[in-house]
Structures are given as C-alpha cells and as structure tokens.
Write a protein that holds these residues in place. Sequence first.
Motif, mmCIF file in Angstrom:
data_model
loop_
_atom_site.group_PDB
_atom_site.id
_atom_site.type_symbol
_atom_site.label_atom_id
_atom_site.label_comp_id
_atom_site.label_asym_id
_atom_site.label_seq_id
_atom_site.Cartn_x
_atom_site.Cartn_y
_atom_site.Cartn_z
ATOM 1 N N GLY A 1 -10.944 -3.941 11.651
ATOM 2 C CA GLY A 1 -12.387 -3.728 12.076
ATOM 3 C C GLY A 1 -13.209 -3.338 10.968
ATOM 4 N N SER A 2 -12.983 -2.171 10.000
ATOM 5 C CA SER A 2 -13.733 -1.679 9.099
ATOM 6 C C SER A 2 -12.995 -1.248 7.948
ATOM 7 C CB SER A 2 -14.342 -0.451 9.829
ATOM 8 O OG SER A 2 -13.580 0.580 9.703
ATOM 9 N N ASP A 3 -13.641 -0.817 6.860
ATOM 10 C CA ASP A 3 -12.836 -0.421 5.837
ATOM 11 C C ASP A 3 -12.782 1.334 5.897
ATOM 12 O OD1 ASP A 3 -15.379 0.685 5.427
ATOM 13 O OD2 ASP A 3 -15.679 -0.066 3.349
ATOM 14 N N LYS A 4 -12.949 1.847 7.030
ATOM 15 C CA LYS A 4 -12.595 3.250 7.296
ATOM 16 C C LYS A 4 -11.294 3.685 7.899
ATOM 17 C CE LYS A 4 -16.764 4.588 5.749
ATOM 18 N NZ LYS A 4 -17.023 3.186 4.692
ATOM 19 N N HIS A 5 -10.770 2.388 8.486
ATOM 20 C CA HIS A 5 -9.466 2.759 9.367
ATOM 21 C C HIS A 5 -8.131 1.766 8.891
ATOM 22 C CE1 HIS A 5 -12.974 4.162 11.713
ATOM 23 N NE2 HIS A 5 -12.121 4.924 12.204
ATOM 24 N N LEU A 6 -7.236 2.082 9.143
ATOM 25 C CA LEU A 6 -5.928 1.184 9.069
ATOM 26 C C LEU A 6 -5.367 0.971 10.431
ATOM 27 C CD1 LEU A 6 -4.340 2.602 5.959
ATOM 28 C CD2 LEU A 6 -5.493 0.385 6.154
ATOM 29 N N ALA A 7 -4.908 -0.162 10.885
ATOM 30 C CA ALA A 7 -4.290 -0.377 11.927
ATOM 31 C C ALA A 7 -2.462 -0.385 11.772
ATOM 32 C CB ALA A 7 -4.740 -1.698 12.825
ATOM 33 N N PRO A 8 -1.874 0.219 12.384
ATOM 34 C CA PRO A 8 -0.480 0.073 11.889
ATOM 35 C C PRO A 8 0.051 -1.218 11.719
ATOM 36 C CG PRO A 8 -0.909 2.187 13.311
ATOM 37 C CD PRO A 8 -2.161 1.303 13.085
ATOM 38 N N LEU A 9 -0.384 -1.976 12.773
ATOM 39 C CA LEU A 9 -0.031 -3.500 13.016
ATOM 40 C C LEU A 9 -0.166 -4.383 11.797
ATOM 41 C CD1 LEU A 9 1.057 -5.300 15.223
ATOM 42 C CD2 LEU A 9 -1.385 -5.958 16.014
ATOM 43 N N ASP A 10 -1.427 -3.950 11.283
ATOM 44 C CA ASP A 10 -1.739 -4.769 10.018
ATOM 45 C C ASP A 10 -1.027 -4.349 8.906
ATOM 46 O OD1 ASP A 10 -3.806 -6.212 11.301
ATOM 47 O OD2 ASP A 10 -5.408 -4.660 10.953
ATOM 48 N N THR A 11 -0.879 -2.899 8.642
ATOM 49 C CA THR A 11 -0.050 -2.373 7.276
ATOM 50 C C THR A 11 1.670 -3.179 7.537
ATOM 51 O OG1 THR A 11 0.269 -0.135 8.453
ATOM 52 C CG2 THR A 11 -1.501 -0.479 6.987
ATOM 53 N N ALA A 12 2.055 -3.172 8.711
ATOM 54 C CA ALA A 12 3.403 -3.493 9.086
ATOM 55 C C ALA A 12 3.420 -4.965 8.731
ATOM 56 C CB ALA A 12 3.650 -3.279 10.327
#
Length: 163
Positions: free
Chosen positions: A90-101
Amino acid sequence: MYFGTNSIVDIPAGTFLNTSTGAYLTSTGVWTDSSDVNKKENFEMVDAKDMLQRVTELPISRWNFKETDPAVKHIGPVAQDFFSLFGLGGSDKHLAPLDTAGVALAAIQGLHELVQEKNNVIEQLNAEISNLKTEIAGMNEVKARLAKVETMLQRSQSTGENE
C-alpha cells in the motif's frame, strides 16, 4: 483478544489475537495472514525469472530500528527499495510479509527455471562430448591401423630393395 469491524467475535482455540479480516496471531506468537483464494481477485501470473532478476537488484542490508538498542540487528530490504522494484503493498513505507514471501517464492521458482535450463545445456554438452570421444576413439583406431599399414609398406619396400 479480538479486533474487528463487526460484532461477530470468533476466537478459535490456540489464537491469541483474532481479526475480522481473517488474519490472526497464534498463542505461540505466529502471525498468520489471510490468504484465502475466495478473498482475492484480479490474478496475474508473474515472470519468475524477472522476479529473480529484481531480487538480485534489491539492496539487502543489516540494520537496527532507531528506537531500539543498536545491538538488536535485523536484515532485509527497506520498504522504499522494495516498493520501487516490485510495486507491491500500500505504500513505500511498509513491507507486508505476504509480499516479501511471495517475491521470494517467485524468485526461487525463477532460479529453479534457470537451473533446469542449465541442466539441459549440460546434458546436451555431455552428449556431444560423449559423441566426440567415440569419434576420437574411432579415429585413433584408424590411425593405429594406418600406422600398421605404413610399417608393413616400409618393410615390404625395404625387403624389395634388398632383393
């Protein structure tokens, strides 16, 4: 504990924190994302080799959060780099574990594809090497026969000269 947008409170056994979104924290501390196919839409296949290439471009560093003891280290990308390379979340300030995985799994698939391609090339090269070895062995056999014939000719010439 329950966080939700509705009044239906359902906290399964072994769940410490439950949400109306389907995500929950187990009583052993494992955060579990909601990932039900029925809650998703607009599926698109990804190019696994492209994901692998992007992962190789992603800066990965060791760091600590400013609010914590500098001795408490983490490793990984920063949200800005991840968002710039993959456009996920949703932004360039957060990482979602689902996306990194998901990116990591796609990159693994891309690496698997590359390994399979290289294995196929290696098999073809090994077959060519085997064929060349067979041809060389055949040529060596012919060379040995020619050497015997040459020796026999030289003997016959030298015997003919002596008579």
